[in-house]
Write an enzyme that holds these catalytic residues in place. Structure first.
Site, PDB file in Angstrom:
ATOM      1  N   GLY A  90       0.829  -1.187   0.000  1.00 31.29           N
ATOM      2  CA  GLY A  90       0.000   0.000   0.000  1.00 31.29           C
ATOM      3  C   GLY A  90       0.868   1.243   0.000  1.00 31.29           C
ATOM      4  O   GLY A  90       1.985   1.240   0.529  1.00 31.29           O
ATOM      5  N   CYS A  91       0.389   2.326  -0.581  1.00 27.97           N
ATOM      6  CA  CYS A  91       1.205   3.539  -0.709  1.00 27.97           C
ATOM      7  C   CYS A  91       1.517   4.165   0.648  1.00 27.97           C
ATOM      8  O   CYS A  91       2.676   4.529   0.924  1.00 27.97           O
ATOM      9  CB  CYS A  91       0.533   4.540  -1.635  1.00 27.97           C
ATOM     10  SG  CYS A  91      -1.172   4.967  -1.192  1.00 27.97           S
ATOM     11  N   ASN A  92       0.515   4.286   1.510  1.00 31.04           N
ATOM     12  CA  ASN A  92       0.774   4.816   2.847  1.00 31.04           C
ATOM     13  C   ASN A  92       1.741   3.916   3.613  1.00 31.04           C
ATOM     14  O   ASN A  92       2.594   4.383   4.370  1.00 31.04           O
ATOM     15  CB  ASN A  92      -0.531   4.927   3.640  1.00 31.04           C
ATOM     16  CG  ASN A  92      -1.491   5.945   3.069  1.00 31.04           C
ATOM     17  OD1 ASN A  92      -1.088   7.029   2.659  1.00 31.04           O
ATOM     18  ND2 ASN A  92      -2.762   5.601   3.030  1.00 31.04           N
TER      19      ASN A  92
END
EC number: 1.2.1.38
Length: 348
Positions: A150-152
């Site tokens: 995931g990007c976060n």
């Protein structure tokens, strides 16, 4: 011969960024792009900036359309990848940019997603330091199923993993607040993502430990340290199309100093092309990494609070999604890892 490539979910922001980067990949040949509601349209009518793809048409997203390619990138909403991936040949390299195969604990999936657990794949964050001192990239050569982070998660993991690995911070007192561009939510109709709602507005979302990236962050930091961690994680939507700026902090472990933190980052990231440790007094900015596969990191000590503070900046569509997928694909296939991945950002 080049590897034949299909990109599923090509009409979305993540899929579009995969295609933008693949356009400059000398060993990948994009032959098929797929979509759901926009199937039948020209790719360029959906992504006018992707001029090099000419008249390529979006096909329906089915296993039959995707089968027969050497590499398949799945840029689909969460919960849509597993069924399609299960129908693809084992010899096909499949990279899932959704969440379906990221979590190694079934209970974490049930708690945060509430649907049927599809199992976990090799994890596509090459720079992640593991408890035994190796890195996640050593798990990727020859893999044919890879879960893209995931990007976060990427922004927080890369910020904190060296500190937790070297025991510089307390594992039960971690905090992360992220400023996040709305493209991380995908290209979908939503009132909260309308320009009139975003412009001039800053708002938290999925607060109080409810964000689905929380178990993945905990998982990564557990991998880095060998023990469980506790983290308070709050994402905040900001009026910038793309980019993540994460401010992470943790209580300093007894006997540790800022020098130990700096030594930890130098030990873990000194040879990493896509991770930049900022000079003293210089802080990361999302504008400097947009369009690149680079991560900027700055670390300091808040002596009065007794906490190490780390700021990280990534492009959520670059290093946070498409860049990580292509970087992992390169490693899996024995291609030079940086191929087609820009270090330079785009400015202004």
């Amino acid at each position: 011969m080049k590897y034949s490539v299909a990109v599923a979910g090509a009409s979305g922001y993540g899929g579009g960024e995969v295609l933008r980067l693949l356009a400059n990949h000398p060993e990948f040949d994009v032959r098929t792009v797929t979509a759901h509601s926009q199937a039948g349209q020209r790719l360029r009518s959906v992504h006018p900036h992707l001029a090099s793809y000419g008249d390529l048409e979006l096909q329906p997203t089915t296993a039959e359309v995707l089968a027969g390619h050497d590499v398949v990138f799945l840029a689909l909403p969460h919960g849509h990848s597993a069924a399609i991936a299960a129908q693809l040949p084992e010899s096909t390299l499949v990279l899932d940019a959704g969440a379906d195969h990221r979590l190694e604990r079934e209970q974490d999936w049930i708690d945060y997603y509430g649907s049927e657990y599809a199992g976990s794949w090799a994890y596509g964050l090459p720079e992640l330091i593991l408890a035994d001192g190796t890195k996640q990239r050593e798990q990727l050569p020859g893999c044919r199923r890879i879960a893209v982070p995931g990007c976060n998660v990427t922004a927080v993991t890369l910020a904190l993993a060296p500190l937790i690995h070297h025991g510089v911070i307390e594992a039960d007192d971690l905090s992360a607040v992220l400023a996040v561009g709305p493209s991380g939510a995908g290209k979908k109709a939503s009132v909260s993502l309308l320009g009139s709602e975003l412009i001039g507005n800053i708002a938290p979302y999925a607060a109080f430990g409810t964000h689905r990236h929380v178990p993945e962050i905990r998982q990564n930091l557990r991998r880095a340290s060998g023990s469980d961690v506790t983290i308070a994680f709050t994402p905040v939507l900001v009026p910038a199309a793309r980019g993540i700026l994460a401010t992470c902090s943790a209580r300093v472990a007894p006997g540790k100093r800022l020098a130990d933190a700096l030594a930890a980052y130098n030990d873990v990231y000194a040879d990493e092309l896509f991770i930049e440790l900022m000079p003293e007094g210089v802080l990361p900015r999302t504008g400097d990494v947009i369009g690149s596969n680079r991560t900027q990191l700055a670390v300091g000590l808040d002596a009065r609070a007794g906490r190490i503070v780390v700021c990280s900046a990534i492009d959520n569509l670059g290093k946070g999604t498409a860049g990580a997928a292509i970087q992992s694909a390169n490693i899996a296939l024995g291609i030079s890892e940086p191929t087609a991945l820009p270090v330079n950002g785009v400015a202004p």
